[in-house]
Design an enzyme around this catalytic site. Sequence first.
Site, PDB file in Angstrom:
ATOM      1  N   ARG A  26       0.824  -1.224   0.000  1.00 19.70           N
ATOM      2  CA  ARG A  26       0.000   0.000   0.000  1.00 19.70           C
ATOM      3  C   ARG A  26       0.854   1.269   0.000  1.00 19.70           C
ATOM      4  O   ARG A  26       0.513   2.252   0.644  1.00 19.70           O
ATOM      5  CB  ARG A  26      -0.945   0.042   1.205  1.00 19.70           C
ATOM      6  CG  ARG A  26      -1.974  -1.062   1.222  1.00 19.70           C
ATOM      7  CD  ARG A  26      -3.203  -0.642   0.419  1.00 19.70           C
ATOM      8  NE  ARG A  26      -4.176  -1.727   0.425  1.00 19.70           N
ATOM      9  CZ  ARG A  26      -5.194  -1.809   1.288  1.00 19.70           C
ATOM     10  NH1 ARG A  26      -5.397  -0.854   2.150  1.00 19.70           N
ATOM     11  NH2 ARG A  26      -6.016  -2.823   1.234  1.00 19.70           N
ATOM     12  N   ARG A  30      -3.661   6.709   0.358  1.00 18.18           N
ATOM     13  CA  ARG A  30      -4.106   7.921   1.052  1.00 18.18           C
ATOM     14  C   ARG A  30      -3.078   8.603   1.927  1.00 18.18           C
ATOM     15  O   ARG A  30      -3.279   9.743   2.332  1.00 18.18           O
ATOM     16  CB  ARG A  30      -5.367   7.613   1.868  1.00 18.18           C
ATOM     17  CG  ARG A  30      -6.584   7.474   0.966  1.00 18.18           C
ATOM     18  CD  ARG A  30      -7.759   6.916   1.719  1.00 18.18           C
ATOM     19  NE  ARG A  30      -7.481   5.542   2.088  1.00 18.18           N
ATOM     20  CZ  ARG A  30      -8.348   4.760   2.739  1.00 18.18           C
ATOM     21  NH1 ARG A  30      -9.519   5.240   3.108  1.00 18.18           N
ATOM     22  NH2 ARG A  30      -8.036   3.513   3.023  1.00 18.18           N
ATOM     23  N   ARG A  39      -6.904  11.459  -7.102  1.00 17.29           N
ATOM     24  CA  ARG A  39      -8.067  10.590  -6.945  1.00 17.29           C
ATOM     25  C   ARG A  39      -9.346  11.382  -6.685  1.00 17.29           C
ATOM     26  O   ARG A  39     -10.454  10.823  -6.745  1.00 17.29           O
ATOM     27  CB  ARG A  39      -7.839   9.618  -5.770  1.00 17.29           C
ATOM     28  CG  ARG A  39      -7.200   8.274  -6.107  1.00 17.29           C
ATOM     29  CD  ARG A  39      -8.166   7.306  -6.777  1.00 17.29           C
ATOM     30  NE  ARG A  39      -9.502   7.339  -6.195  1.00 17.29           N
ATOM     31  CZ  ARG A  39      -9.848   6.804  -5.042  1.00 17.29           C
ATOM     32  NH1 ARG A  39      -8.970   6.129  -4.335  1.00 17.29           N
ATOM     33  NH2 ARG A  39     -11.078   6.926  -4.573  1.00 17.29           N
ATOM     34  N   ASP A  75      -6.560  -3.295  -7.115  1.00 17.39           N
ATOM     35  CA  ASP A  75      -7.111  -3.853  -5.878  1.00 17.39           C
ATOM     36  C   ASP A  75      -7.404  -5.326  -6.106  1.00 17.39           C
ATOM     37  O   ASP A  75      -7.594  -5.753  -7.257  1.00 17.39           O
ATOM     38  CB  ASP A  75      -8.390  -3.128  -5.463  1.00 17.39           C
ATOM     39  CG  ASP A  75      -8.748  -3.468  -4.017  1.00 17.39           C
ATOM     40  OD1 ASP A  75      -8.205  -2.831  -3.104  1.00 17.39           O
ATOM     41  OD2 ASP A  75      -9.536  -4.410  -3.809  1.00 17.39           O
ATOM     42  N   TYR A 148     -14.393 -12.236   0.990  1.00  9.19           N
ATOM     43  CA  TYR A 148     -15.215 -11.065   0.632  1.00  9.19           C
ATOM     44  C   TYR A 148     -16.506 -11.499  -0.063  1.00  9.19           C
ATOM     45  O   TYR A 148     -17.589 -10.972   0.217  1.00  9.19           O
ATOM     46  CB  TYR A 148     -14.432 -10.101  -0.259  1.00  9.19           C
ATOM     47  CG  TYR A 148     -13.406  -9.298   0.513  1.00  9.19           C
ATOM     48  CD1 TYR A 148     -13.800  -8.352   1.456  1.00  9.19           C
ATOM     49  CD2 TYR A 148     -12.049  -9.484   0.315  1.00  9.19           C
ATOM     50  CE1 TYR A 148     -12.856  -7.624   2.181  1.00  9.19           C
ATOM     51  CE2 TYR A 148     -11.108  -8.763   1.034  1.00  9.19           C
ATOM     52  CZ  TYR A 148     -11.519  -7.838   1.969  1.00  9.19           C
ATOM     53  OH  TYR A 148     -10.593  -7.116   2.689  1.00  9.19           O
TER      54      TYR A 148
END
Length: 351
Positions: A26, A30, A39, A75, A148
């Site tokens: 990552r 952010r 973004r 992702d 998921y």
Amino acid sequence: MSTQDSAFLRACRREPVPLTPVWFMRQAGRALPEYRAVREGIPMLDSCFQPDLVTEITLQPVRRFGVDAAILFSDIVVPLRAVGVDLDIVAGVGPVIAEPIRTMQDLDRLPALEQVPEVAEAVRLLVAELGSTPLIGFAGAPFTLASYLVEGGPSKDQRRTKALMYGDPALWNALMERLADIALAFLRVQLDAGASAIQLFDSWVGALPAEDYRTFVQPHSARILAGVAESHPDAPKIHFGVGTGELLHDMGAAGADVVGVDFRVPLDEAVRRIGPGKAVQGNLDPTLLFAPTEAVRAMTERILAQAKAAEGHVFNLGHGVLPETDPDALTRVVAHVHEATQAGTSSSASN
Ligand code: CP3
């Protein structure tokens, strides 16, 4: 220098390195103001299908931190979206699936993955920009993707996933086979377009005891890694999960060249558990980046000392960069690892 001679690929192959290579899971995201700027107003999953944007976001941490590898901005649910699964990534939550997969009929909603032209294009653009810096492609491993899909979103205890796995092994195996096919196809899209290595993320598989990992998960992950080895024999394969201290040996045995270790197991102990013939990756606790610089330096030194037990070491965090991390703390870690391991100053650089 060619990409194949890069410190990252050499460490993955357990060859001598000029310094210990570093990248961060990552590393794009952010924590970076330049990421938040580009973004702005673009939904996460939409951004993964825009090659110019993927290229820019992937390059941001390479420029800023001086890391030794880039990882494609994407992702683990991108290939699921590419085959038509109705899902979204909700900020602060994670992937959310509109209609969870819980029956044999539901598997009809998981067709084979053929091509992902936007991802292939992004990889080609990146390889052209990156020069000798290798690009890591990745996919989610079947257990983590299944979690998921079955839960419908993130879960603390994977209860529905485990209920299905233990309760209906035939459905479980059919689901895992579909997901393994999708993950392998997604990795090959990236490798065919020029990625130099891959990481198979099994983030949540630490929820299982080793015996059940071997029965219900390892054969499927092994098929993916063997498939990569067959079509792209030169591409190192990294395999990582969180809380997988009890699974490290079996995850290596699934066919990894490099085993990713989270921060709970010291690297020398991880090397003992994994056994010979593998490199290791890790394992600075990402929350430590919120501690004073001296504490980060001390832990980095400890990890580098423990890593001397390894045949090859790629420095990384024990899990992904947290969004509130000060990017300068990451820049300092890269510089520190490089300084401390330059040829001549560390045995890990000369063995
Ligand atoms: O490492 C990198 O720099 C490459 C990019 C990358 C992302 N996701 C971008 C992303 C990678 C390798 C992933 C993999 C991924 N995605 C995993 C495996 C690794 C891990 O962390 O265990 C998992 C479990 C996911 C699922 C996922 N996607 C989660 C849990 C989240 C966080 C949700 C949130 O908002 O907290 C995402 C979203 C996501 N993927 C973001 C990024 C940069 C944040 C979304 C945003 O910027 O709005």
